[in-house]
Write a protein that holds these residues in place. Structure first.
Motif, short mmCIF file in Angstrom:
data_model
loop_
_atom_site.label_atom_id
_atom_site.label_comp_id
_atom_site.label_asym_id
_atom_site.label_seq_id
_atom_site.Cartn_x
_atom_site.Cartn_y
_atom_site.Cartn_z
N ASP A 189 11.13 14.00 2.00
CA ASP A 189 11.07 13.02 0.92
C ASP A 189 11.50 13.68 -0.38
O ASP A 189 10.82 14.57 -0.87
CB ASP A 189 9.63 12.50 0.81
CG ASP A 189 9.49 11.50 -0.31
OD1 ASP A 189 10.54 11.01 -0.77
OD2 ASP A 189 8.36 11.21 -0.72
N GLY A 228 -3.00 4.07 -9.98
CA GLY A 228 -2.20 5.22 -10.39
C GLY A 228 -1.21 4.88 -11.49
O GLY A 228 -0.90 5.73 -12.34
N SER A 229 -0.70 3.66 -11.48
CA SER A 229 0.31 3.36 -12.51
C SER A 229 -0.18 2.28 -13.45
O SER A 229 0.60 1.52 -14.00
CB SER A 229 1.60 2.91 -11.83
OG SER A 229 1.34 1.85 -10.99
N HIS A 247 0.80 -1.22 0.00
CA HIS A 247 0.00 0.00 0.00
C HIS A 247 0.83 1.27 0.00
O HIS A 247 0.31 2.35 0.14
CB HIS A 247 -0.99 0.01 1.17
CG HIS A 247 -0.35 0.40 2.45
ND1 HIS A 247 0.58 -0.39 3.06
CD2 HIS A 247 -0.52 1.47 3.25
CE1 HIS A 247 0.97 0.18 4.20
NE2 HIS A 247 0.31 1.32 4.33
N GLU A 248 2.16 1.13 -0.18
CA GLU A 248 2.99 2.33 -0.34
C GLU A 248 3.05 2.65 -1.82
O GLU A 248 2.49 1.94 -2.64
CB GLU A 248 4.40 2.02 0.16
CG GLU A 248 4.45 1.56 1.58
CD GLU A 248 4.70 2.72 2.53
OE1 GLU A 248 5.62 3.50 2.26
OE2 GLU A 248 3.94 2.83 3.51
N ASP A 249 3.82 3.71 -2.16
CA ASP A 249 3.86 4.08 -3.60
C ASP A 249 4.54 2.99 -4.40
O ASP A 249 4.40 2.94 -5.60
CB ASP A 249 4.64 5.38 -3.85
CG ASP A 249 4.75 6.22 -2.63
OD1 ASP A 249 3.97 5.93 -1.72
OD2 ASP A 249 5.59 7.13 -2.56
N ARG A 250 5.37 2.16 -3.75
CA ARG A 250 6.08 1.17 -4.57
C ARG A 250 5.29 -0.12 -4.68
O ARG A 250 5.77 -1.09 -5.26
CB ARG A 250 7.46 0.91 -3.98
CG ARG A 250 8.29 2.18 -4.02
CD ARG A 250 9.52 2.05 -3.18
NE ARG A 250 10.42 1.06 -3.74
CZ ARG A 250 11.34 0.45 -3.01
NH1 ARG A 250 11.45 0.72 -1.74
NH2 ARG A 250 12.13 -0.43 -3.56
N GLN A 279 -2.42 0.38 -4.61
CA GLN A 279 -2.15 1.68 -5.24
C GLN A 279 -2.01 1.52 -6.76
O GLN A 279 -1.42 2.34 -7.41
CB GLN A 279 -0.83 2.25 -4.70
CG GLN A 279 -0.74 2.29 -3.21
CD GLN A 279 -1.67 3.35 -2.65
OE1 GLN A 279 -1.82 4.41 -3.23
NE2 GLN A 279 -2.33 3.04 -1.55
N GLN A 315 8.09 15.88 -8.18
CA GLN A 315 7.94 16.13 -6.75
C GLN A 315 8.99 17.08 -6.20
O GLN A 315 8.87 17.52 -5.09
CB GLN A 315 8.07 14.82 -5.96
CG GLN A 315 7.41 13.66 -6.57
CD GLN A 315 8.39 12.88 -7.42
OE1 GLN A 315 9.34 13.46 -7.92
NE2 GLN A 315 8.15 11.61 -7.59
N LYS A 347 11.50 12.60 -3.33
CA LYS A 347 10.57 12.37 -4.43
C LYS A 347 9.46 13.39 -4.40
O LYS A 347 9.05 13.92 -5.43
CB LYS A 347 9.95 10.97 -4.30
CG LYS A 347 10.73 9.90 -4.99
CD LYS A 347 9.85 8.68 -5.15
CE LYS A 347 10.65 7.53 -5.74
NZ LYS A 347 9.98 6.27 -5.46
N ARG A 348 8.92 13.65 -3.17
CA ARG A 348 7.80 14.58 -3.08
C ARG A 348 8.29 16.00 -2.94
O ARG A 348 7.53 16.94 -3.10
CB ARG A 348 6.94 14.25 -1.85
CG ARG A 348 6.38 12.87 -1.84
CD ARG A 348 4.87 12.89 -2.01
NE ARG A 348 4.40 11.52 -2.21
CZ ARG A 348 4.06 10.73 -1.22
NH1 ARG A 348 4.13 11.16 0.02
NH2 ARG A 348 3.65 9.50 -1.47
N ARG A 372 7.64 7.02 -17.36
CA ARG A 372 6.22 7.11 -17.09
C ARG A 372 5.47 7.64 -18.30
O ARG A 372 5.99 8.40 -19.10
CB ARG A 372 5.94 8.06 -15.92
CG ARG A 372 6.78 7.77 -14.72
CD ARG A 372 5.90 7.30 -13.58
NE ARG A 372 6.71 7.10 -12.39
CZ ARG A 372 6.86 8.02 -11.45
NH1 ARG A 372 6.26 9.18 -11.58
NH2 ARG A 372 7.59 7.76 -10.40
#
Length: 2011
Positions: free
Chosen positions: A641, A701-702, A426-429, A698, A832, A643-644, A800
């Motif tokens: 972070d 999203g991808s 459930h994380e971004d990865r 998640q 980000q 990335k963000r 992406r």
């Protein structure tokens, strides 16, 4: 090669190993159980005692109840053992049950196992009942009493004493102990293990205990000499010296080996030993591991294990790894490492590194290699192949498996996938994990391969969902342990800071933190404080120290001065880190990833030793290093972070991981974890840690990126498949469980519970998005997805979807470097990154100091920031701010990837300038250098000063190359540096390019590029493989790339300066451009590039091609037009087809030469038959010659015509090929000769004295368009010679050429002498069955991966074009046939009906499969797929052909030769790849275009199809070329130039050419001459003026003749015009050898060469240079060489000549060949060997070398029989091997039985054996009877009895002085007394005599059949005529006088050998050798005693007169 495990090798030393005791009874379970029960019964505890004990301890009141319980216990026992053994046994069983269950409350697996072991299978209810009874019995008494009672009563040991894995690892909490896998022998009996000590054992041995009987150790003494430490020791030391094992001294190894040898443990136990090795040093498994053990270690189930951190999940992973390894354990404990890979996916690089260390340490004893594969640690392909376990991160593994291509093989041999920390879902990865698992599970289902998945995660609430997603069976493989299972219980404290004021907040946090730390320190514990930034570690540490000092409590923190404290302090003082030094004495330490590795380790060790009380660290410590503390404090939960680009909350996983470090399992009873956070976040962490929220997916999203990856991979090709693919994701699991979160309303969910529609909606929407971005092509109507180059690039480079959209918008061919950087910085990957106020100033500085290009967006915008950071990175700028440092590394990593992707996109779009710019930018980022920097900056060993001076002085690389090292030194003011700089300059990769161009048509050029490396290789700088380059051809005016490719300059080529050839075609347009550039740019090095200009100034384009013949609309001609009943009856059809109709008249009613060009399948064979019928009608006494290019085609025609023409028309048909050589008579009588070009060329070379060549009336040449291929020149010569012969004999020979549709038919026609009539060249489209062609391009530089990516499209092509009709797939190699077949089977497996291509009853096909030899073929046939290649056994091939022709199997995968060889049409033809590996040039080259046309021509079956389909799969860069030539025909050029000298030599030897002018005239007859005029540039002719052509040809003739003169083949006379053939030239021509071979013979052969040198000379022949050395065969060759007796040059294993040498040696040694290809290669080698040897014999004879000549005869015998000369000749008998020879030695005539022949004594060779048997089979049987089957004896006897035994009688014929006519005088018998005059024959000196030799065959066995003149040579591939060499020589002078070949001797043969007598008088002895050319050991020699008297003039004159009458002929 991995070192072998020693056991197997050493078990043969029988003195060491224990003798098996044959009397020991078989291992029988029943007897064993009884034995065990008896043993048990004899022990102290009995039923009576138990009854007594129970009644004693129960109260009076309960007596009744107790006896009731005891009864039911007996009852249960009865159920378990049954009643047949009586009451005693039942009681015994009850005792056992009582004892088993007395301290248990339920029946565990352990108990079950124990009962089963004792009694065999039993009803479980009985066990349950007995357990309950015992519990009730024992309850009132109390456990301790019962235990004491049992202890006192029982002397019993635990019955399981065998040590199997897990047995000696005790478990904590006596819940469960491990069970043995299989009980060892009689484990109940006592088993005294003696500790074996090797050396002691030896000493016992040597003291005379004679251990083994003598037979056991052949040849060695019985006891070992005392000085001799024994074989084992010696062997082991030898083995260790070879460097085979790491870390082992001989002592240890010997002892452990010895234990293994003396033990007779089963393989099962070996497997357990593996477990013990790995878990060495562990006493027990913990609770969790014990519970999971059974499933993990003994099953193949998928597992999901949820357990708290620190619960030892890694060991569970280890158990599954062991289980996997055990499955690949071969007998004797060798692990088969090639068969499996294990992949461990860890979420962080730090963790991956830790796991790599852990696993590699543990698995080292098993020889398993573990490597890390992450962004930091790249592995080469070879390393990956040699590794058994890969530890990687999710992203990296995703990238690896996305490239179906390079690593398709890799992901297919993965057998175990371990996913650590699955809760990351459930994380971004998370999406990455989902796509990985989905891909893996789909692969499992599609390939039916077993991949086990093991998920490890922290405790999570919805573990059932995760289990469903991982396909784990919840009842077996799901284990959930909550926080109670922590190895150390954890106390958790949450502290919330209430103030909102930031400053106050920080102050309060410090305060709270200090108080917490102090509490722990006072209690004597160590503390870790976790903060979230590197610089915060220092701040916090000093803050705490300051507070302690202010409060006067610092003394609590200072370390205790322990013994090794001083040591530690010293190390700390050495460190450079000043803050660390300052705080150490106060008892504080810091730890973060920015510190040096050494400092980090120091801190870790100091903390673990207790010198530090407080360690302040970042979260990386929790992940990467296993360093626990009693208390853990998390100070603040805000983490930056990159990335963000902002502060975010600390993830729950991090918190759990950090808390996992609290409490040290060995020391603490509990651990403490504290979180200090702001008050508003408090509840957030509380809920998370107490686990209220399920984890969600998640993936949405991808979705676009992942869908694109699957499409690019080829696993998803339409909407339906995509919807299916989605069902494998975690998203799907959660969508169904919790639809609302994913925006699915309740109603929709009820309507569509499987969410089919919703998934389809998602997919279609993504498809549209991707289609819009041009990443895939999506046809909504059909729902098909097709991947594009852009999408593939995005997938491979992990780019992406949004980034690609940005590129599409901003990227074009006109962009500058600055534009590119700004495009890159706008990529979504960098979205980000935010700009913070505190960074502005530093960014400004960076902008002004390091940025060489304008940075769009400036400092304020985030993309401006990215741009500045990237430029700073390239310029190696200094960065201070902590956040900027982490941003910088993030930018650098991603930018490199994005720029590479842009480079690929530009290359695919064919923009040269842009491609060049981007490639340079890639290298700039890799090397961190600007493009204008000096290239030498890429060498780290040069100092900055030097480099700056180089740049100031503007010394370019080219200048430096020309300067001497001293000059360089002076220029740089540093004398010694010159050498260094010079070396570096020469290491920069560079090469020279030369291009030559040949126009093929007016629009296509072929470019041949010769690349010669020009730099010094250095492994440190260049690695050890090769340097990669990009090459492209650009048109500067139109700014377009016409061709691009990637190639590797191999290290070997650079070192040996061996040039590399690259051939490709490019289009040209009229008007001609002035020039093109060929650019080669290094993929790694800045400043390494080469340019070559192609100039079109002098290019002459070939003439335009004349139009095709139109197909007329004629009435089809009936067969009756032949006007001959016999001819008509040969055809099944009634009318000829349109093409045959149109050419009928010309062929059948005229004698003009005909050239027929028509597409394959249009009935050209019938055209040939029409022309033959004409000859049969008109010139019945003449011959027809039909030439087909391949032996296979000849065979096919022969099989057809033998029936139709020989049987029905009565005409003789004869086959004449390399395999089949009929005798002269047969050829002379034949009407139709079917032959190959080479053979006919050889035959017709001496046409003057071969009458049958002059009788030929018509020459039909099939596939004449092969003129342009390698074998073309032969065809050219044949036709030219035919025309030449007919012009000389004034008898015209008709030539009919058949070919496919040609572009330049007119030239061929002119050359064949065809005027208007006779040329028919139809266009390719007039096929009887129209053809539809599809061409698909495939990307990828490497051949094998590209082929692999073609398999799915092949499958789809079959599905869409020919689902039920026959399909032919052409591939380039035998290996590819196998790989393709296996992949197709994998795709079939996913279908509903996997056997849909098999159109035959399963039972029938199984019977057929049983007869097949090839194992792969057995598998594929079952699925209706056949394989066809030269490596198959003849019978297998026939089986496959029949099955395919009769449509029993639908698909046939064949190598390209089948296209020519056999006429199997199919409905669909797939040409899978158009290159093949060319062994000679060691690279992949293109098929000739004719081959591709031929393959396509097989599509469409005239009888069945109205249309054929061809699908051609090519490398995408070749696509345009094939598009062009598959639709318009290809011009045929001549390739005579390269072999002109061979053919000139043949004509000179035949006497056709006798001067240079003749040679010029001869050339004008050739086709080459026709083309030379038409396409001069192709042949490098400047212009076509008369002068130029003359000059060109005379140069050509000069050059060729000079070559021949150098090869001793001809002599050019003084007048420089006349040429004369020499003997060597004649030999070359006669034996059809190349002139360099003959030259090599002349130079290498000497008077007395030993056999092994002769073998080397033979294998160096030019003929063998063509033998293919395929991929990796150099390794096979080096392995083969180790098994063979003669050494070869170790550096030439990739040479064809070395391979030939090895194959011949293997043939003589009967060695095992490594693969089937070698068998066919051996056949090729042997095919040529005889004729090359015969030429060697002629050379030796010509030089008069007796010894060499005899050795060559021996070599021929060796080749035919396949044995070494020094082997006993008896070994040539079938089935007789070396170890049988003693039978013959022992047999010495056995009593008087040898009969009248009187042969006695041992039999050493064949002649003795023949004499001993004297024709009686019974004698032979008596000799060998005891060792062989009767059938084998029969075969051996048949061989023996057919051996030729010759009787030789000699006489001399000649003139003697006193006689008037020629006389013949018999020679005295051999045994005569030499002292008597009568035994010498008088002859005159210096005069020619003829030795008449009469050979008579005394055949002992059955009379041979009349036609059987063939030698018996079971190991020689083709039939060989038996024959003899008569060699006459004089032994004293070692001189050869005459040699004569004799054919097969049937009964009598008389041979005359002419010789000259010596000049000086006296006695002399000549010797005649009668040498067999087929058998070893049957040679004979005879001495001829001559008494030479004075010369006689009269006799000499008479001799010469006779001589001149009979012209000498060349033997």
């Amino acid at each position: 090669m991995a070192p072998p495990r020693l056991t197997g090798a050493l078990r043969s030393f029988s003195t060491v190993s224990k003798k098996e005791d044959p009397t020991r009874q078989l291992y029988d379970l029943k007897t064993k159980r009884l034995k065990r029960q008896e043993l048990f019964a004899r022990e102290g505890l009995t039923w009576q005692k138990i009854v007594h004990f129970c009644t004693e301890h129960w109260g009076k009141a309960e007596q009744q109840a107790a006896s009731q319980e005891l009864k039911s216990l007996l009852q249960a026992a009865k159920q378990i053992v049954g009643t047949e053994h009586g009451q005693e046994v039942i009681e015994c069983a009850a005792v056992f049950l009582f004892e088993t269950f007395q301290n248990k409350d339920h029946v565990g697996t352990e108990e079950t196992r124990a009962i089963k072991q004792m009694f065999g299978p039993f009803p479980s209810s009985a066990a349950e009942a007995s357990c309950a009874c015992v519990a009730r019995l024992v309850a009132p008494i109390g456990d301790s009493k019962v235990e004491d009672f049992i202890k006192t009563q029982s002397s019993r040991h635990n019955p399981q004493q065998g040590s199997s894995f897990g047995r000696n690892i005790a478990f904590s909490y006596d819940l469960y102990t491990l069970d043995p896998l299989e009980d060892l022998q009689d484990s109940g009996l006592c088993d005294e293990r003696v500790e074996l000590d090797f050396i002691n054992f030896l000493n016992n041995q040597q003291s005379g205990n004679k251990s083994a009987s003598e037979d056991d150790v052949p040849g060695s003494g019985t006891t070992m000499g005392s000085g001799d430490r024994s074989i084992l020791r010696r062997e082991v030391e030898k083995y260790l010296e070879g460097g085979n094992m790491i870390s082992s001294n001989p002592e240890e190894l010997c002892t452990s080996l010895f234990e293994m040898l003396t033990s007779d443990r089963s393989d099962d136990e070996l497997q357990n030993e593996i477990g013990q090795l790995v878990f060495k040093g562990m006493k027990r498994l913990n609770r969790i591991q014990s519970i999971v053990f059974e499933t993990a270690y003994n099953t193949n189930e998928n597992l999901l294990i949820c357990a708290p951190t620190g619960a030892g999940k890694t060991n569970i992973a280890m158990l599954t790894v062991l289980h996997e390894i055990r499955q690949h354990l071969q007998p004797h404990g060798v692990i088969n490492r090639e068969e499996f890979k294990i992949v461990y996916v860890a979420p962080m690089k730090a963790l991956a590194a830790e796991m790599t260390n852990y696993f590699s340490k543990r698995l080292e004893p098993l020889g398993i290699t573990v490597k890390e594969l992450t962004g930091d640690m790249q592995l080469t392909k070879g390393e990956i192949l040699r590794t058994q376990m890969l530890v990687t991160t999710p992203e990296k593994w995703d990238v690896v498996t996305r490239k179906s291509v390079g690593d398709v093989a890799l992901s297919q041999i993965v057998r175990l996938l371990i996913l650590d920390e699955v809760h990351l879902l459930h994380e971004d990865r998370g999406p990455v994990l989902e796509s990985l698992v989905a891909r893996t599970i789909r692969q499992v289902e599609s390939t039916q391969s077993m991949i086990r998945i093991l998920g490890l995660s922290a405790t999570l609430p919805n573990y059932l969902d995760v289990a469903a997603f991982l396909h784990v069976n919840p009842y077996i493989g799901l284990f959930f342990f909550d926080s109670r299972f922590r190895p150390v219980p954890l106390g958790q404290t949450f502290v919330g800071i209430k103030t909102t004021n930031k400053i106050q907040q920080m102050h309060d946090m410090e305060e709270v933190c200090y108080n917490k730390v102090l509490d722990q320190i006072k209690a004597g514990h160590q503390v870790m404080v976790f903060v979230h930034a590197r610089n915060a570690t220092v701040r916090t540490a000093f803050g705490l120290i300051e507070m302690a000092k202010n409060r006067g409590e610092i003394c609590f923190f200072q370390p205790d001065q322990g013994p090794d404290y001083g040591q530690c302090e010293k190390q700390i003082q050495r460190s450079r880190n000043k803050q660390m030094k300052e705080m150490f004495p106060e008892g504080f330490g810091i730890h973060h990833a920015g510190m040096l590795r050494s400092d980090r380790s120091l801190m870790e060790s100091s903390f673990s030793k207790g010198h530090l009380k407080v360690l302040v660290c970042t979260a990386t410590l929790a992940w990467g290093v296993n360093l626990p503390a009693h208390a853990v404090i998390i100070k603040g939960t805000q983490i930056y972070d990159a990335k963000r680009g902002a502060f975010v909350d600390l993830g729950i996983l991090d918190v759990m991981q950090i808390f996992g470090r609290a409490g040290r399992p060995q020391f603490d009873k509990y651990g403490e974890g504290t979180i200090i956070t702001t008050h508003d976040k408090l509840s957030h962490y509380l809920t998370l840690l107490t686990q209220q929220n399920p984890i969600e997916s998640q993936f949405l999203g991808s979705l676009a990126d992942n869908l694109n990856a699957e499409v690019a991979l080829g696993t998803v090709t339409n909407v339906e498949e995509a919807v299916k693919w989605l069902s494998y994701t975690y998203l799907y699991v959660r969508m169904r469980a919790n639809p609302l979160v994913y925006g699915i309303n309740h109603k929709a969910f009820q309507m569509d519970p499987g969410l089919e529609l919703y998934r389809k909606e998602l997919v279609v929407e993504c498809g549209r998005k991707l289609d819009k971005a041009r990443m895939i092509r999506f046809e909504e109507r059909t729902g098909y997805f097709a991947s594009t180059d852009l999408g593939r690039t995005a997938s491979h480079f992990y780019i992406r979807y949004n980034t690609i959209e940005t590129f599409n918008e901003l990227f074009n061919s006109q962009r500058t470097e600055a534009d590119i950087l700004s495009i890159v910085s706008k990529a979504e990957e960098f979205d980000q990154l935010k700009v913070r106020d505190e960074e502005l100033e530093e960014l400004d500085n960076m902008l002004s100091n390091y940025c060489r290009l304008p940075a769009a967006g400036g400092v304020e915008n985030s993309y401006g920031k990215v741009n500045i950071l990237l430029q700073t990175y390239i310029g190696r700028g200094e960065v201070d701010g902590f956040s900027l440092i982490s941003d910088l590394s993030y930018v650098a990593q991603n930018a490199a990837r994005i720029v590479r992707a842009l480079f690929e996109i530009a290359l695919r779009k064919r923009w040269p300038a842009m491609t060049y710019r981007l490639l340079n930018l890639c290298k700039m980022i890799d090397k961190r250098l600007w493009g204008f920097a000096h290239p030498l900056r890429q060498f780290p060993n040069l100092s900055h000063v030097i480099l700056n001076r180089l740049e100031e002085k503007r010394l370019t690389v080219d200048k430096l190359k020309e300067m001497k090292k001293d000059e360089i030194g002076h220029m740089l003011h540093h004398v010694n540096i010159g050498l260094n700089v010079k070396q570096c300059v020469h290491q920069i990769p560079a090469f020279t390019m030369e291009a030559s161009i040949q126009p093929i048509t007016r629009t296509v050029l072929r470019v041949r590029l010769l690349i010669t490396p020009d730099f010094r290789w250095n492994d440190q700088v260049h690695g050890s493989v090769g340097e990669p380059w990009w090459l492209w051809v650009e048109d500067p005016i139109n700014d377009h790339i016409y061709h691009s490719e990637y190639f590797l300059l191999q290290k070997k080529q650079v070192v040996t300066k061996e040039p590399q050839h690259i051939v490709f075609t490019i289009p040209i347009f009229e008007p001609l451009p002035s020039q093109y550039y060929i650019k080669a740019v290094s993929d790694r090095w800045l400043g390494a590039e080469a340019v070559c200009i192609i100039n079109f100034q002098n290019l002459i384009l070939p003439e335009r091609h004349p139009p095709h013949t139109e197909l007329l609309d004629l009435q089809p001609l009936p067969v009756t037009a032949l006007g001959n009943r016999e001819f008509e009856s040969l055809y099944k059809f009634t009318h000829f087809n349109p093409i045959q109709t149109q050419i009928f008249h010309t062929l059948y009613h005229t004698d003009t030469n005909v050239l027929l060009g028509a597409p394959t399948g249009s009935g050209k064979t019938i055209a040939a038959e029409l022309a033959m019928f004409r000859v049969f009608n008109k010139y019945p006494s003449s011959k027809v010659v039909y030439i087909a290019p391949l032996k296979a085609l000849v065979r096919e025609r022969i099989e057809d015509w033998k029936v139709r023409i020989e049987e029905k028309l009565g005409k003789k048909v004869v086959e004449l090929t390399g395999d089949v050589t009929p005798d002269m008579r047969a050829i002379a009588q034949a009407d139709l000769i079917v032959t190959t070009p080479e053979k006919w060329d050889g035959v017709s070379r001496s046409w003057q004295n071969r009458s049958y060549v002059q009788k030929v009336a018509i020459l039909i040449i099939d596939e004449i368009h092969l003129l342009g291929e390698d074998r073309g020149p032969v065809l050219e010569v044949i036709v030219s010679r035919t025309n030449f012969i007919s012009s000389h004999t004034s008898k015209s020979v008709r030539v009919v050429g058949l070919s496919t549709a040609l572009a330049n038919a007119r030239d061929l026609a002119d050359w064949l002498g065809i005027r208007q009539v006779g040329l028919f060249n139809f266009r390719p489209s007039v096929r009887p069955v129209p053809l539809e062609v599809h061409i698909h391009g495939f990307p990828g530089q490497h051949y094998c991966p590209r082929m692999a990516s073609m398999n799915k499209p092949t499958f789809q092509a079959i599905r869409s074009h020919s689902p039920a009709k026959p399909v032919l797939i052409f591939v380039s190699s035998r290996r590819q046939t196998r790989l393709t077949a296996l992949d197709l089977i994998a795709y079939l497996a996913t279908e509903d009906n996997p056997k849909q291509w098999l159109h035959q009853d399963e039972r029938e096909i199984e019977d057929i499969i049983a007869t097949v030899r090839d194992s792969n073929l057995k598998l594929t046939l079952a699925f209706g797929i056949g394989m066809h290649h030269a490596g198959l056994h003849e019978r297998d091939r026939k089986t496959v052909e029949e099955l395919f022709v009769n449509c029993k199997i639908q698909v046939l995968i064949a190598t390209s030769t089948l296209a020519w060889g056999v006429n199997f049409p199919a409905h669909l033809v797939v040409v899978k790849g158009t290159e093949y590996y060319d062994g000679k040039s060691r690279r992949y080259v293109d098929y000739p275009i004719t081959d591709v046309l031929q393959m396509m021509g097989r599509a469409g079956r005239p009888q069945f199809d109205d249309q054929g389909k061809a699908v051609i799969l090519v490398h995408d860069i070749k696509k345009d070329f094939y598009k062009k030539f598959l639709y318009e025909p290809f011009p045929v050029e001549s390739s005579l130039l390269s072999v002109l000298s061979e053919h000139l030599n043949a004509e000179i030897a035949a006497g056709t050419i006798s001067s240079k002018q003749d040679a010029m005239d001869y050339i004008t007859w050739t086709y080459f001459f026709r083309r030379l005029v038409m396409n001069p540039s192709y042949y490098n002719l400047e212009d076509i003026g008369h002068e130029s052509i003359n000059k060109y040809l005379s140069n050509l003739v000069e050059r060729s003749l000079r070559d021949l003169e150098c090869s001793y083949c001809i002599e050019i006379k003084e007048d420089d015009q006349t040429v004369e053939p020499l003997t060597y030239g004649r030999i070359a021509s006669y034996y059809y050898l190349k002139h360099p071979t003959i030259r090599m013979f002349k130079e290498q052969l000497r008077a007395e060469l030993p056999l092994h040198d002769l073998l080397s000379v033979l294998t160096e022949a030019e003929e063998y240079a063509e033998l293919p050395v395929r991929h990796n065969e150099d390794q096979l060759n080096s392995q083969l060489a180790q098994q063979l007796p003669l050494q070869v040059n170790p550096h030439s294993f990739d040479s064809a000549h070395t391979k030939t040498h090895l194959l011949l040696q293997a043939h003589f040694s009967h060695a095992q060949l490594p693969c089937s290809d070698y068998t066919t290669d051996t056949k090729t080698v042997l095919d040529n060997a005889i004729r090359i040897c015969q030429a060697m014999l002629d050379v030796a004879a010509n030089e008069g070398w007796l010894v060499t000549a005899l050795s060559v005869c021996n070599l021929v015998q060796m080749i035919v029989q396949g044995r070494w000369l020094h082997d006993s000749s008896l070994l040539t008998l079938p089935h007789i091997e070396q170890h049988h020879l003693h039978l013959f030695r022992k047999w010495a005539g056995r009593g008087g039985r040898s009969g009248a022949e009187g042969f006695r004594g041992p039999i050493e060779g064949l002649p003795e054996l023949i004499a001993a048997c004297s024709g009686k089979e019974s004698v032979f049987s008596a000799i060998v009877g005891q060792e062989f089957h009767p059938s084998q004896i029969l075969q051996a006897w048949s061989f023996l009895s057919h051996l030729p035994v010759l009787e030789v009688q000699m006489s001399v014929k000649g003139w003697w002085e006193q006689s008037q006519e020629q006389m013949e005088r018999p020679l005295p018998a051999a045994g005569a007394n030499l002292r008597e005059e009568s035994s010498w024959l008088d002859v005159h000196a210096d005069q020619e005599y003829v030795l008449q030799v009469a050979l008579r065959r005394i055949n002992l066995g059955q009379q041979r059949r009349k036609q059987d003149s063939k030698a018996q040579a079971p190991r020689f591939p083709k039939a060989k005529d038996e024959g003899w060499f008569l060699v006459m020589g004089e032994v004293d002078r070692k001189e050869l006088l005459a040699v004569k070949r004799v054919g097969y001797v049937r009964n009598h043969t008389a041979v005359s050998v002419a010789f000259f007598t010596p000049e000086k008088t006296g006695k002399c002895i000549y010797t005649l050798y009668v040498m067999s050319d087929s058998y070893l050991g049957l040679d004979q020699q005879y001495d001829i005693h001559l008494n030479v008297t004075a010369a006689s003039i009269a006799a000499q004159v008479n001799t010469e007169v006779v001589d001149s009458r009979s012209a000498p002929s060349f033997s």
